[in-house]
Design a protein around this motif. Sequence first.
Motif, mmCIF file in Angstrom:
data_model
loop_
_atom_site.group_PDB
_atom_site.id
_atom_site.type_symbol
_atom_site.label_atom_id
_atom_site.label_comp_id
_atom_site.label_asym_id
_atom_site.label_seq_id
_atom_site.Cartn_x
_atom_site.Cartn_y
_atom_site.Cartn_z
ATOM 1 N N THR A 181 0.780 -1.228 0.000
ATOM 2 C CA THR A 181 0.000 0.000 0.000
ATOM 3 C C THR A 181 0.816 1.284 0.000
ATOM 4 O O THR A 181 0.402 2.276 -0.583
ATOM 5 N N ARG A 182 1.982 1.303 0.648
ATOM 6 C CA ARG A 182 2.686 2.572 0.862
ATOM 7 C C ARG A 182 3.899 2.752 -0.048
ATOM 8 O O ARG A 182 4.756 3.597 0.229
ATOM 9 N N ASP B 220 -1.251 3.801 -2.477
ATOM 10 C CA ASP B 220 -2.038 5.007 -2.209
ATOM 11 C C ASP B 220 -1.696 6.148 -3.167
ATOM 12 O O ASP B 220 -2.471 7.100 -3.300
ATOM 13 N N GLN C 71 -9.095 -0.015 -2.717
ATOM 14 C CA GLN C 71 -8.556 1.073 -3.533
ATOM 15 C C GLN C 71 -9.196 1.180 -4.913
ATOM 16 O O GLN C 71 -8.725 1.930 -5.755
ATOM 17 N N ARG D 164 -8.010 12.040 -3.921
ATOM 18 C CA ARG D 164 -6.608 11.620 -4.061
ATOM 19 C C ARG D 164 -5.678 12.648 -3.423
ATOM 20 O O ARG D 164 -4.676 12.281 -2.802
ATOM 21 N N MET E 176 -7.986 6.022 6.597
ATOM 22 C CA MET E 176 -8.451 6.028 5.213
ATOM 23 C C MET E 176 -9.957 5.789 5.096
ATOM 24 O O MET E 176 -10.547 6.085 4.055
ATOM 25 N N TRP F 206 -3.853 2.920 9.287
ATOM 26 C CA TRP F 206 -4.164 3.173 7.881
ATOM 27 C C TRP F 206 -5.634 2.874 7.600
ATOM 28 O O TRP F 206 -6.329 3.665 6.952
ATOM 29 N N ILE G 152 -5.959 11.839 0.379
ATOM 30 C CA ILE G 152 -5.372 10.600 0.921
ATOM 31 C C ILE G 152 -3.849 10.606 0.827
ATOM 32 O O ILE G 152 -3.171 10.019 1.676
ATOM 33 N N THR G 153 -3.303 11.248 -0.179
ATOM 34 C CA THR G 153 -1.843 11.285 -0.259
ATOM 35 C C THR G 153 -1.235 12.177 0.805
ATOM 36 O O THR G 153 -0.031 12.089 1.085
ATOM 37 N N GLU H 113 -12.413 6.493 1.882
ATOM 38 C CA GLU H 113 -12.965 5.364 1.129
ATOM 39 C C GLU H 113 -14.493 5.441 1.099
ATOM 40 O O GLU H 113 -15.125 5.223 0.060
#
Length: 507
Positions: free
Chosen positions: A201-202, A228, A248, A261, A281, A277, A264-265, A285
């Motif tokens: 994910t990261r 992400d 995702q 986006r 998130m 996380w 979340i970043t 989501e």
Amino acid sequence: MQRSDISRRTVLAGAAGLATGAAVGLGRASAAPREPSAADRVTAITHVTVIDATGAPAKRDTTVVLRDGRILAVEPSRRIGVPAGAEVIDGRGRFLIPGLANMHNHTFDGEAIEPPLHIANGITTVRDMTANDDTSRWRREIEAGTRLGPRWTVGSPIVDGSPSLWEGLGAPYIAAATPEEGRATVRAQKDAGADFVKVYTRLSRPTFFAIADEARRQRIPFLGHVSDFVQLTEASDAGLASVEHLFQIWYDTSSREEELRRDITAVPIAGGEYNGWLNKMHPYEYAAARSYDRHKAAGVFARLARNGTRVTPTLVLHTFTDMPGDTPMNDPRYAYFPAATREFWAYALELIYLNGRTPEQDARGRELFERRLSLVNDLDRAGVPLLAGTDNGTSYLMPGFSLHDELARLSQAGLSTMRVLQTATVEPARYLGARDRGTIERGNVADLVLLDADPLRDIRNTTRINSVVVRGRVIGPTERQRMLADVKRAATAMPVPAQPKAATCPC
């Protein structure tokens, strides 16, 4: 000469050919004669209804002949005789399907639990998502014929960014902070024998795309979580073989994608904060799911289908993460797992998933899960290949058993029972490039499940297992029940370790 005599002679000729190593329409090279062995035994499953998973209608009153781990014939019973000396299994009133596949598994409970539970539940293929010594050893032993178990495909350790969500949690992972480290990781994992590289994910954008490029150069699949920092469509275009879970997918299909986006970043995530996380998130989501744009989604899904990117929905995982308070505490299947495992499941549920959870979160979780079901239906209608998988290793998800729960969830999503069955049979075979698996056809590997009820009428009938055939070896009702009893005894006898198991998560 009667047609039944011709069919019978064809089968006998095929059996004789396989006994000497000759090719019988299977693309096998000829070899010197060998001494007869247990593998040479011919098995005939007679008068059975065959659901071959090709999408064709069920074939009623059919006889299926097996020899040397292969299917020699699939013919109407009126047209074929039973070879002399064959072991006969009466299939009257029963239904034969291909062996099932769990395409998202994590090994957790050891050799006395996991391999036999997969087989007893009709699972003859497993894709393990994280490298470990146990599954690598089991695979060698299974291939050598010294252990009974499914065919195992084993990936690399999780390849995450730095900091990684897995820091300090005890599970194997590799932190790739730079594109150079990402490329080196791909090469090292290929040299170590991994079947694929599992991305997480990261990963930063540059590192994610460096891994994609190096995987293409090294001709090794890469798959897993979409970073992400990367769009789903970008990951698909870069060659991501399968998308694991549904977390995702929402962003590319949201009318608010650009805004979300950007948000979340910017979310700060520390090392080892995998559950953080999930919690941090979740609002984004949820917002993405509520702003789902069907027209936009159609374009995204058409792109996935065109690229051949698979999706493994793991709906049983999402059942747990979206609605942890609904987790049953008295499922009789828990008796097949050690006390240490059950204690850790309860610990993780209370302290990780339920701790601080509000009624508002519960309501949003239920809504989000219903939206996930609709999402899976849309993916299927758009022609995106779906793979059945469970994420065993997460609390209350069980090797063997939970695959059947996943099939029931896929049916709940609105897939036809044939399509659901194909997510665990022909679709995994196509993904793995195994042309001789996943369907019941002459020449294919004899991995089969004999059911006492029709799965096309109700997919939950995949649990009504009479017998399992693994590479031609028949595990009949008595032996299957003995396997389950042995697992239960082994689980009861296992001591509680001094150190707790690693944390469970969607991985």
